[in-house]
Design a protein around this motif. Structure first.
Motif, PDB file in Angstrom:
ATOM      1  N   ALA A   1       0.830  -1.203   0.000  1.00 45.64           N
ATOM      2  CA  ALA A   1       0.000   0.000   0.000  1.00 45.64           C
ATOM      3  C   ALA A   1       0.870   1.261   0.000  1.00 45.64           C
ATOM      4  O   ALA A   1       0.570   2.237  -0.694  1.00 45.64           O
ATOM      5  CB  ALA A   1      -0.926  -0.009   1.211  1.00 45.64           C
ATOM      6  N   ILE A   2       1.946   1.247   0.795  1.00 44.18           N
ATOM      7  CA  ILE A   2       2.874   2.386   0.803  1.00 44.18           C
ATOM      8  C   ILE A   2       3.505   2.549  -0.575  1.00 44.18           C
ATOM      9  O   ILE A   2       3.622   3.668  -1.100  1.00 44.18           O
ATOM     10  CB  ILE A   2       3.964   2.190   1.866  1.00 44.18           C
ATOM     11  CG1 ILE A   2       3.359   2.228   3.274  1.00 44.18           C
ATOM     12  CG2 ILE A   2       5.057   3.260   1.742  1.00 44.18           C
ATOM     13  CD1 ILE A   2       4.354   1.887   4.379  1.00 44.18           C
ATOM     14  N   PHE A   3       3.909   1.450  -1.172  1.00 39.95           N
ATOM     15  CA  PHE A   3       4.527   1.482  -2.499  1.00 39.95           C
ATOM     16  C   PHE A   3       3.557   2.053  -3.533  1.00 39.95           C
ATOM     17  O   PHE A   3       3.916   2.942  -4.318  1.00 39.95           O
ATOM     18  CB  PHE A   3       4.966   0.079  -2.900  1.00 39.95           C
ATOM     19  CG  PHE A   3       5.621  -0.005  -4.251  1.00 39.95           C
ATOM     20  CD1 PHE A   3       6.977   0.265  -4.392  1.00 39.95           C
ATOM     21  CD2 PHE A   3       4.899  -0.341  -5.385  1.00 39.95           C
ATOM     22  CE1 PHE A   3       7.594   0.197  -5.633  1.00 39.95           C
ATOM     23  CE2 PHE A   3       5.503  -0.409  -6.628  1.00 39.95           C
ATOM     24  CZ  PHE A   3       6.857  -0.142  -6.750  1.00 39.95           C
ATOM     25  N   LEU A   4       2.310   1.575  -3.519  1.00 39.99           N
ATOM     26  CA  LEU A   4       1.313   2.041  -4.485  1.00 39.99           C
ATOM     27  C   LEU A   4       1.049   3.534  -4.325  1.00 39.99           C
ATOM     28  O   LEU A   4       1.045   4.291  -5.302  1.00 39.99           O
ATOM     29  CB  LEU A   4       0.008   1.259  -4.306  1.00 39.99           C
ATOM     30  CG  LEU A   4      -1.181   1.718  -5.164  1.00 39.99           C
ATOM     31  CD1 LEU A   4      -0.863   1.544  -6.648  1.00 39.99           C
ATOM     32  CD2 LEU A   4      -2.444   0.947  -4.793  1.00 39.99           C
ATOM     33  N   GLY A   5       0.831   3.975  -3.077  1.00 34.61           N
ATOM     34  CA  GLY A   5       0.574   5.393  -2.844  1.00 34.61           C
ATOM     35  C   GLY A   5       1.737   6.264  -3.270  1.00 34.61           C
ATOM     36  O   GLY A   5       1.541   7.347  -3.849  1.00 34.61           O
ATOM     37  N   SER A   6       2.954   5.807  -3.015  1.00 36.21           N
ATOM     38  CA  SER A   6       4.142   6.591  -3.382  1.00 36.21           C
ATOM     39  C   SER A   6       4.290   6.698  -4.896  1.00 36.21           C
ATOM     40  O   SER A   6       4.642   7.769  -5.420  1.00 36.21           O
ATOM     41  CB  SER A   6       5.393   5.942  -2.768  1.00 36.21           C
ATOM     42  OG  SER A   6       5.312   5.911  -1.362  1.00 36.21           O
ATOM     43  N   VAL A   7       4.015   5.621  -5.617  1.00 33.21           N
ATOM     44  CA  VAL A   7       4.097   5.654  -7.081  1.00 33.21           C
ATOM     45  C   VAL A   7       3.077   6.645  -7.649  1.00 33.21           C
ATOM     46  O   VAL A   7       3.381   7.421  -8.567  1.00 33.21           O
ATOM     47  CB  VAL A   7       3.869   4.244  -7.672  1.00 33.21           C
ATOM     48  CG1 VAL A   7       3.683   4.312  -9.181  1.00 33.21           C
ATOM     49  CG2 VAL A   7       5.042   3.332  -7.334  1.00 33.21           C
ATOM     50  N   ILE A   8       1.857   6.623  -7.102  1.00 32.09           N
ATOM     51  CA  ILE A   8       0.825   7.562  -7.559  1.00 32.09           C
ATOM     52  C   ILE A   8       1.273   9.006  -7.317  1.00 32.09           C
ATOM     53  O   ILE A   8       1.109   9.885  -8.184  1.00 32.09           O
ATOM     54  CB  ILE A   8      -0.508   7.283  -6.836  1.00 32.09           C
ATOM     55  CG1 ILE A   8      -1.067   5.931  -7.268  1.00 32.09           C
ATOM     56  CG2 ILE A   8      -1.522   8.386  -7.133  1.00 32.09           C
ATOM     57  CD1 ILE A   8      -2.304   5.500  -6.490  1.00 32.09           C
ATOM     58  N   MET A   9       1.874   9.262  -6.148  1.00 30.90           N
ATOM     59  CA  MET A   9       2.327  10.630  -5.842  1.00 30.90           C
ATOM     60  C   MET A   9       3.485  11.047  -6.737  1.00 30.90           C
ATOM     61  O   MET A   9       3.586  12.230  -7.107  1.00 30.90           O
ATOM     62  CB  MET A   9       2.720  10.722  -4.366  1.00 30.90           C
ATOM     63  CG  MET A   9       1.528  10.711  -3.424  1.00 30.90           C
ATOM     64  SD  MET A   9       1.972  11.008  -1.702  1.00 30.90           S
ATOM     65  CE  MET A   9       2.694   9.433  -1.261  1.00 30.90           C
ATOM     66  N   ILE A  10       4.360  10.128  -7.098  1.00 33.61           N
ATOM     67  CA  ILE A  10       5.452  10.448  -8.016  1.00 33.61           C
ATOM     68  C   ILE A  10       4.891  10.866  -9.377  1.00 33.61           C
ATOM     69  O   ILE A  10       5.331  11.861  -9.977  1.00 33.61           O
ATOM     70  CB  ILE A  10       6.397   9.242  -8.169  1.00 33.61           C
ATOM     71  CG1 ILE A  10       7.196   9.034  -6.869  1.00 33.61           C
ATOM     72  CG2 ILE A  10       7.355   9.449  -9.346  1.00 33.61           C
ATOM     73  CD1 ILE A  10       8.022   7.763  -6.863  1.00 33.61           C
ATOM     74  N   ILE A  11       3.899  10.119  -9.852  1.00 32.62           N
ATOM     75  CA  ILE A  11       3.258  10.459 -11.130  1.00 32.62           C
ATOM     76  C   ILE A  11       2.628  11.854 -11.055  1.00 32.62           C
ATOM     77  O   ILE A  11       2.779  12.687 -11.960  1.00 32.62           O
ATOM     78  CB  ILE A  11       2.188   9.406 -11.490  1.00 32.62           C
ATOM     79  CG1 ILE A  11       2.857   8.054 -11.766  1.00 32.62           C
ATOM     80  CG2 ILE A  11       1.371   9.853 -12.700  1.00 32.62           C
ATOM     81  CD1 ILE A  11       1.882   6.902 -11.928  1.00 32.62           C
ATOM     82  N   GLY A  12       1.920  12.125  -9.947  1.00 33.36           N
ATOM     83  CA  GLY A  12       1.295  13.436  -9.785  1.00 33.36           C
ATOM     84  C   GLY A  12       2.300  14.568  -9.739  1.00 33.36           C
ATOM     85  O   GLY A  12       2.092  15.628 -10.333  1.00 33.36           O
TER      86      GLY A  12
END
Length: 411
Positions: free
Chosen positions: A114-125
């Motif tokens: 979950a941490i990994f997924l959220g961090s990837v989304i924030m990097i894209i943003g």
């Protein structure tokens, strides 16, 4: 009736195990920094779980700082009022949209994923925000960043509580919040260094650097063990016991403390399974339950509604209203405010166990009330002063010339 009796029996056994765990933890006199495995895990917390809050702090301070960056103000045609509020609110809106999916991901995939997924989304943003070509693109980027942050925050805060040794659990949870100001300090320092840049990199560079906390989480999260609680709930008890033994007993598989912790987690999960059968109607049927529900529902709302959002996202405009118009001064105040916040948050994080929770809450709320009251009085006095000055023709002419000179200097 049988279900209630069973629930009470499970709760009684859990409480006895809780007492045993607390007793055994109190008997352990070895500090955490003398335990190699636990020490390493706490160090990995910094770029991972604790680092998640740095992302939130960076975002708020960056938006504050960007409002005092001329290139940002010019590029987006001086957003004020509704447009400025929309820019800031989209981050929170993304988080609200995301919330229904957070428990599904956190409990379904595990805390680390979950941490990994959220961090990837924030990097894209953050990348989209850096490359923004117009107002709409910038706003959508903030929505994406906001959509990713709840996955990381919920999973990280859960992992801190589920991995930390009981004696340090409260402190680690409090340090999680104080790390917000580390991100704020970095962002305030960056915008202070870029506000005078004439090119668009004056605002694009802070936006790009917003990826750094998330990149750290993506890189280091796999060095953390998974949550023992989540593993036990998934029938992977042996893995959970091995993790507890490694980090809470330095590898001693025969530790009585680890055995008690394991049973404690099992009983807690069993009790939660029983209470999950209780519906909303049962929760609202008793006066005491209704009172708890109202307190739980409004505590978070009122905390965020205390005025801290104004300082976090609109400090530059507040400073305009009280007569501070120099961009360098605004960025210096933003940096000083974040440093002061970090000192206070760290102090309370390390001493939280010595104070009553409600007393701290009331002290902070009353302090915010006094600060905003003072700001309101200062703003009112300044407006009255401006009205009096403009009432005299000579003063009005001087103010007009001053405004023209400032406009030419900015051009």
């Amino acid at each position: 009736m049988a279900s209630n009796d069973r629930k009470e029996d499970v709760d009684a056994r859990r409480q006895s195990v809780d007492a045993l765990v607390s007793q055994l933890a109190a008997q352990d006199k070895t500090p955490w920094y003398k335990k190699p495995n636990l020490r390493i895990m706490y160090l990995v917390f910094l770029p991972t779980c604790l680092g998640v809050e740095m992302t939130s702090g960076f975002d708020a301070s960056m938006m504050n700082g960007l409002q005092a960056v001329d290139s940002w103000d010019t590029f987006f045609h001086s957003p004020r009022s509704t447009l400025l509020g929309l820019m800031s609110a989209m981050y929170s809106l993304g988080a609200i949209v995301c919330l229904p999916f957070v428990p599904l991901v956190t409990d379904g995939l595990g805390r680390r994923r979950a941490i990994f997924l959220g961090s990837v989304i924030m990097i894209i943003g953050a990348i989209i925000q850096t490359c923004a070509r117009n107002f709409a693109m910038f706003v959508v980027a903030r929505l994406i960043i906001g959509f990713g942050i709840p996955f990381a925050i919920v999973a990280a805060s859960s992992l801190i509580g589920e991995l930390s040794y009981p004696k340090e659990r409260a402190i680690m949870g409090s340090l999680f919040n104080s790390c917000y100001f580390i991100g704020s300090i970095i962002a305030a320092g960056v915008t202070l260094g870029t506000f005078a840049m004439k090119s668009n990199w004056g605002w694009r560079l802070p936006s790009l650097l917003q990826v750094l906390p998330s990149v750290c989480q993506v890189a280091f999260v796999w060095f953390l063990p998974e949550s023992p609680r989540w593993l036990i709930s998934r029938g992977r008890g042996e893995e959970a016991f091995a993790i507890l033994a490694k980090y809470h007993a330095e590898g001693d598989l025969n530790s009585e403390f680890v055995k008690a912790e394991y049973v404690q987690i099992e009983k807690t999960l069993e009790l939660e399974k029983e209470t999950s059968k209780v519906g909303w109607v049962d929760m609202l049927s008793q006066v005491g339950m209704r009172k708890r529900l109202v307190i739980a529902a409004f505590l978070g709302l009122v905390t965020q509604w205390s005025g801290n959002g104004l300082v976090s996202y609109f400090l530059a405009r507040i400073l305009d209203n009280v007569g501070v118009t120099d961009n360098r001064t605004k960025n210096l105040i933003n940096l000083a405010n974040t440093c002061w916040g970090f000192l206070n948050a760290t102090f309370f994080a390390l001493t939280v166990s010595r104070f009553k929770r409600r007393h701290i809450y009331l002290l902070c709320t009353i302090s915010l009330l006094l600060v905003f009251t003072g700001w309101t009085i200062v703003q009112k006095k300044r407006v009255e002063s401006e009205i009096q000055k403009d009432a005299h023709p000579q003063a009005r002419e001087a103010n007009t010339e001053k405004a023209s000179i400032e406009k030419e200097e900015r051009a």
